[in-house]
Design a protein around this motif. Structure first.
Motif, PDB file in Angstrom:
ATOM      1  N   LEU A   1     119.489  18.756  73.230  1.00  0.00           N
ATOM      2  CA  LEU A   1     118.334  18.242  73.955  1.00  0.00           C
ATOM      3  C   LEU A   1     117.156  19.175  73.725  1.00  0.00           C
ATOM      4  CD1 LEU A   1     120.209  17.554  77.310  1.00  0.00           C
ATOM      5  CD2 LEU A   1     119.854  15.976  75.403  1.00  0.00           C
ATOM      6  N   PRO A   2     116.047  18.658  73.197  1.00  0.00           N
ATOM      7  CA  PRO A   2     114.904  19.539  72.942  1.00  0.00           C
ATOM      8  C   PRO A   2     114.270  20.014  74.239  1.00  0.00           C
ATOM      9  CG  PRO A   2     114.304  17.254  72.545  1.00  0.00           C
ATOM     10  CD  PRO A   2     115.784  17.271  72.842  1.00  0.00           C
ATOM     11  N   VAL A   3     113.779  21.226  74.213  1.00  0.00           N
ATOM     12  CA  VAL A   3     112.979  21.750  75.315  1.00  0.00           C
ATOM     13  C   VAL A   3     111.531  21.486  74.931  1.00  0.00           C
ATOM     14  CG1 VAL A   3     112.263  23.846  76.543  1.00  0.00           C
ATOM     15  CG2 VAL A   3     114.678  23.475  75.980  1.00  0.00           C
ATOM     16  N   THR A   4     110.875  20.608  75.658  1.00  0.00           N
ATOM     17  CA  THR A   4     109.501  20.237  75.311  1.00  0.00           C
ATOM     18  C   THR A   4     108.465  21.129  75.981  1.00  0.00           C
ATOM     19  OG1 THR A   4     109.464  18.589  77.072  1.00  0.00           O
ATOM     20  CG2 THR A   4     110.138  17.841  74.871  1.00  0.00           C
ATOM     21  N   ALA A   5     108.858  21.830  77.029  1.00  0.00           N
ATOM     22  CA  ALA A   5     107.967  22.772  77.697  1.00  0.00           C
ATOM     23  C   ALA A   5     108.827  23.681  78.561  1.00  0.00           C
ATOM     24  CB  ALA A   5     106.946  22.033  78.565  1.00  0.00           C
TER      25      ALA A   5
ATOM     26  N   VAL B   1     122.036  22.634  74.573  1.00  0.00           N
ATOM     27  CA  VAL B   1     123.147  21.913  73.959  1.00  0.00           C
ATOM     28  C   VAL B   1     124.196  21.701  75.044  1.00  0.00           C
ATOM     29  CG1 VAL B   1     124.940  21.965  72.184  1.00  0.00           C
ATOM     30  CG2 VAL B   1     122.657  22.874  71.685  1.00  0.00           C
ATOM     31  N   MET B   2     124.757  20.499  75.070  1.00  0.00           N
ATOM     32  CA  MET B   2     125.776  20.171  76.058  1.00  0.00           C
ATOM     33  C   MET B   2     127.116  19.946  75.378  1.00  0.00           C
ATOM     34  SD  MET B   2     123.537  17.468  78.365  1.00  0.00           S
ATOM     35  CE  MET B   2     124.977  16.509  78.660  1.00  0.00           C
ATOM     36  N   THR B   3     128.154  20.464  76.011  1.00  0.00           N
ATOM     37  CA  THR B   3     129.525  20.150  75.633  1.00  0.00           C
ATOM     38  C   THR B   3     130.350  20.228  76.908  1.00  0.00           C
ATOM     39  OG1 THR B   3     131.277  20.503  73.999  1.00  0.00           O
ATOM     40  CG2 THR B   3     130.337  22.473  75.008  1.00  0.00           C
TER      41      THR B   3
ATOM     42  N   ALA C   1     116.656  25.990  68.609  1.00  0.00           N
ATOM     43  CA  ALA C   1     116.987  24.802  67.819  1.00  0.00           C
ATOM     44  C   ALA C   1     117.493  25.180  66.427  1.00  0.00           C
ATOM     45  CB  ALA C   1     115.781  23.872  67.724  1.00  0.00           C
ATOM     46  N   ALA C   2     116.969  26.237  65.853  1.00  0.00           N
ATOM     47  CA  ALA C   2     117.377  26.655  64.503  1.00  0.00           C
ATOM     48  C   ALA C   2     118.842  27.086  64.452  1.00  0.00           C
ATOM     49  CB  ALA C   2     116.480  27.787  64.006  1.00  0.00           C
ATOM     50  N   LEU C   3     119.409  27.460  65.600  1.00  0.00           N
ATOM     51  CA  LEU C   3     120.807  27.900  65.638  1.00  0.00           C
ATOM     52  C   LEU C   3     121.787  26.754  65.853  1.00  0.00           C
ATOM     53  CD1 LEU C   3     120.524  31.216  67.676  1.00  0.00           C
ATOM     54  CD2 LEU C   3     120.996  30.958  65.233  1.00  0.00           C
ATOM     55  N   TYR C   4     121.285  25.522  66.038  1.00  0.00           N
ATOM     56  CA  TYR C   4     122.189  24.414  66.326  1.00  0.00           C
ATOM     57  C   TYR C   4     123.298  24.240  65.277  1.00  0.00           C
ATOM     58  CZ  TYR C   4     124.361  20.051  67.338  1.00  0.00           C
ATOM     59  OH  TYR C   4     125.324  19.107  67.592  1.00  0.00           O
ATOM     60  N   PRO C   5     123.021  24.262  63.989  1.00  0.00           N
ATOM     61  CA  PRO C   5     124.112  24.088  63.019  1.00  0.00           C
ATOM     62  C   PRO C   5     125.226  25.133  63.182  1.00  0.00           C
ATOM     63  CG  PRO C   5     122.007  23.781  61.926  1.00  0.00           C
ATOM     64  CD  PRO C   5     121.708  24.329  63.307  1.00  0.00           C
TER      65      PRO C   5
END
Length: 114
Positions: A92-96, A13-15, A68-72
């Motif tokens: 941004l998803p981590v695909t690998a 996640v970017m900020t 990803a589940a912690l994004y909210p």
């Protein structure tokens, strides 16, 4: 190497913030709250238009490694602690990635997905 098919996907996640001390404080708070396993703070220069005015600003980019589940919960936390009216929040998803690193990342974040 682990791929996206993992049952518990990771993301970055970017900020960004305009103040180094505030960026470092937010990074530390995210790690202490176990919303992130790691946060990198990088000095950057941003070019954008805000309220009709062209801007060029020094900022500090936070690269937040999490699940990803912690994004909210992460978004809610950042919005509550961020000084900007509209903070940058990009997932941004981590695909690998390295399986041992992603295992470490998951272990460093809280297990709940609130």
């Amino acid at each position: 190497m682990e791929t996206m098919e993992a049952p518990d996907p990771c993301c970055v996640v970017m900020t960004s913030l305009d103040n180094e001390a505030a960026a470092e404080a937010l990074a530390q708070e995210l790690v202490e709250a176990q919303l992130a396993a790691c946060v990198q703070v990088l000095p950057i220069r941003s070019f954008y238009v805000w309220q009709g005015e062209s801007r060029r600003e020094a900022e500090y980019l936070l690269l937040i490694k999490t699940r990803a589940a912690l994004y909210p919960a992460l978004e809610t936390f950042i919005r509550a602690h961020h000084p900007y009216d509209i903070p940058e929040l990009l997932q941004l998803p981590v695909t690998a990635g390295s399986a041992d690193y992603l295992q470490w990342l998951r272990a460093g974040t809280r297990g709940d997905a609130v």
